[in-house]
Design an enzyme around this catalytic site. Structure first.
Site, PDB file in Angstrom:
ATOM      1  N   GLU A 122      28.917 -60.635  48.284  1.00 54.65           N
ATOM      2  CA  GLU A 122      27.712 -60.475  47.484  1.00 54.65           C
ATOM      3  C   GLU A 122      27.938 -59.601  46.253  1.00 54.65           C
ATOM      4  O   GLU A 122      27.021 -59.314  45.515  1.00 54.65           O
ATOM      5  CB  GLU A 122      26.592 -59.890  48.336  1.00 54.65           C
ATOM      6  CG  GLU A 122      26.148 -60.817  49.435  1.00 54.65           C
ATOM      7  CD  GLU A 122      24.995 -60.271  50.244  1.00 54.65           C
ATOM      8  OE1 GLU A 122      24.384 -59.269  49.858  1.00 54.65           O
ATOM      9  OE2 GLU A 122      24.696 -60.877  51.292  1.00 54.65           O
TER      10      GLU A 122
ATOM     11  N   ASN B 287      19.111 -58.285  65.893  1.00 56.08           N
ATOM     12  CA  ASN B 287      18.857 -59.350  64.919  1.00 56.08           C
ATOM     13  C   ASN B 287      19.468 -60.667  65.408  1.00 56.08           C
ATOM     14  O   ASN B 287      20.677 -60.763  65.560  1.00 56.08           O
ATOM     15  CB  ASN B 287      19.468 -58.938  63.571  1.00 56.08           C
ATOM     16  CG  ASN B 287      19.368 -60.005  62.511  1.00 56.08           C
ATOM     17  OD1 ASN B 287      18.728 -61.031  62.670  1.00 56.08           O
ATOM     18  ND2 ASN B 287      20.025 -59.751  61.393  1.00 56.08           N
TER      19      ASN B 287
ATOM     20  N   TYR C   1      20.013 -46.928  56.902  1.00 55.41           N
ATOM     21  CA  TYR C   1      19.140 -46.943  58.071  1.00 55.41           C
ATOM     22  C   TYR C   1      17.991 -45.966  57.844  1.00 55.41           C
ATOM     23  O   TYR C   1      16.843 -46.248  58.172  1.00 55.41           O
ATOM     24  CB  TYR C   1      19.923 -46.559  59.336  1.00 55.41           C
ATOM     25  CG  TYR C   1      21.022 -47.538  59.686  1.00 55.41           C
ATOM     26  CD1 TYR C   1      20.738 -48.745  60.313  1.00 55.41           C
ATOM     27  CD2 TYR C   1      22.354 -47.245  59.399  1.00 55.41           C
ATOM     28  CE1 TYR C   1      21.744 -49.630  60.645  1.00 55.41           C
ATOM     29  CE2 TYR C   1      23.367 -48.125  59.717  1.00 55.41           C
ATOM     30  CZ  TYR C   1      23.060 -49.325  60.336  1.00 55.41           C
ATOM     31  OH  TYR C   1      24.057 -50.212  60.649  1.00 55.41           O
TER      32      TYR C   1
ATOM     33  N   CYS D  82      21.398 -58.150  57.831  1.00 52.57           N
ATOM     34  CA  CYS D  82      21.559 -56.793  58.341  1.00 52.57           C
ATOM     35  C   CYS D  82      22.860 -56.158  57.879  1.00 52.57           C
ATOM     36  O   CYS D  82      23.016 -54.941  57.959  1.00 52.57           O
ATOM     37  CB  CYS D  82      21.416 -56.755  59.856  1.00 52.57           C
ATOM     38  SG  CYS D  82      22.509 -57.869  60.722  1.00 52.57           S
ATOM     39  N   HIS D  83      23.780 -56.964  57.339  1.00 52.75           N
ATOM     40  CA  HIS D  83      24.997 -56.388  56.763  1.00 52.75           C
ATOM     41  C   HIS D  83      24.682 -55.531  55.540  1.00 52.75           C
ATOM     42  O   HIS D  83      25.483 -54.695  55.149  1.00 52.75           O
ATOM     43  CB  HIS D  83      26.010 -57.493  56.411  1.00 52.75           C
ATOM     44  CG  HIS D  83      25.498 -58.509  55.445  1.00 52.75           C
ATOM     45  ND1 HIS D  83      24.752 -59.599  55.862  1.00 52.75           N
ATOM     46  CD2 HIS D  83      25.594 -58.599  54.098  1.00 52.75           C
ATOM     47  CE1 HIS D  83      24.436 -60.326  54.794  1.00 52.75           C
ATOM     48  NE2 HIS D  83      24.931 -59.732  53.722  1.00 52.75           N
TER      49      HIS D  83
END
Length: 161
Positions: free
Chosen positions: A152, A114, A93, A122-123
């Site tokens: 991912e 979001n 952040y 946003c993860h």
């Protein structure tokens, strides 16, 4: 309030629904499915979102297209910065706040607003000393965030887990 889902489908961590509120698409990762369409509506954008989300789950390196969004100027800037985070990487952040000339809490609030999680990933935004929140503290939100990051190939130790 009864929501009308344009598409609702099962993914590895539960249910994902695509909603159209006044032509603004939204993705709901934990919605109560009351009125459900089992496939996307004929509306082109909803069908495209469905296809892209399913492509992401099949291949985590798939880059979704960013549709036109409605939000404050600041939210749009934050969402664009989040969208630019490459697959397999995270940002804190604080890093995004420094990039945008803002504060980490303001970035976190924009993350919470979001409308398209997964499309706007946003993860991939984590806390300085931990994984951070997800989906405004909804039950199992952090578990879903962990799943998406692992999907991912992100090392959660490196992502400040």
């Amino acid at each position: 309030m009864i929501k009308k889902y344009e598409a609702c489908f099962t993914v590895p961590f539960g249910t994902v629904a695509i909603i159209s509120d006044d032509n603004q698409p939204r993705i709901d990762l934990f919605g109560e499915v009351l009125l459900v369409a089992t496939q996307p509506a004929s509306q082109q954008l909803m069908s495209k979102l469905y296809t892209q989300i399913m492509s992401y789950f099949a291949l985590p390196s798939f880059k979704c297209d960013l549709p036109q969004l409605t939000g404050t100027q600041f939210q749009l800037r934050v969402w664009q910065a989040i969208y630019a985070i490459p697959v397999g990487e995270t940002r804190t952040y604080g890093q995004l706040a420094a990039l945008l000339g803002s504060g980490p809490r303001a970035v976190a609030n924009a993350c919470g607003a979001n409308p398209l999680p997964i499309i706007i990933p946003c993860h991939r935004v984590v806390a300085k000393s931990g994984i951070g929140g997800f989906l405004q503290g909804k039950k199992n939100g952090v578990l879903v965030k962990r799943w998406l990051l692992q999907h991912e190939g992100i090392d959660l130790g490196a992502a400040h887990a």
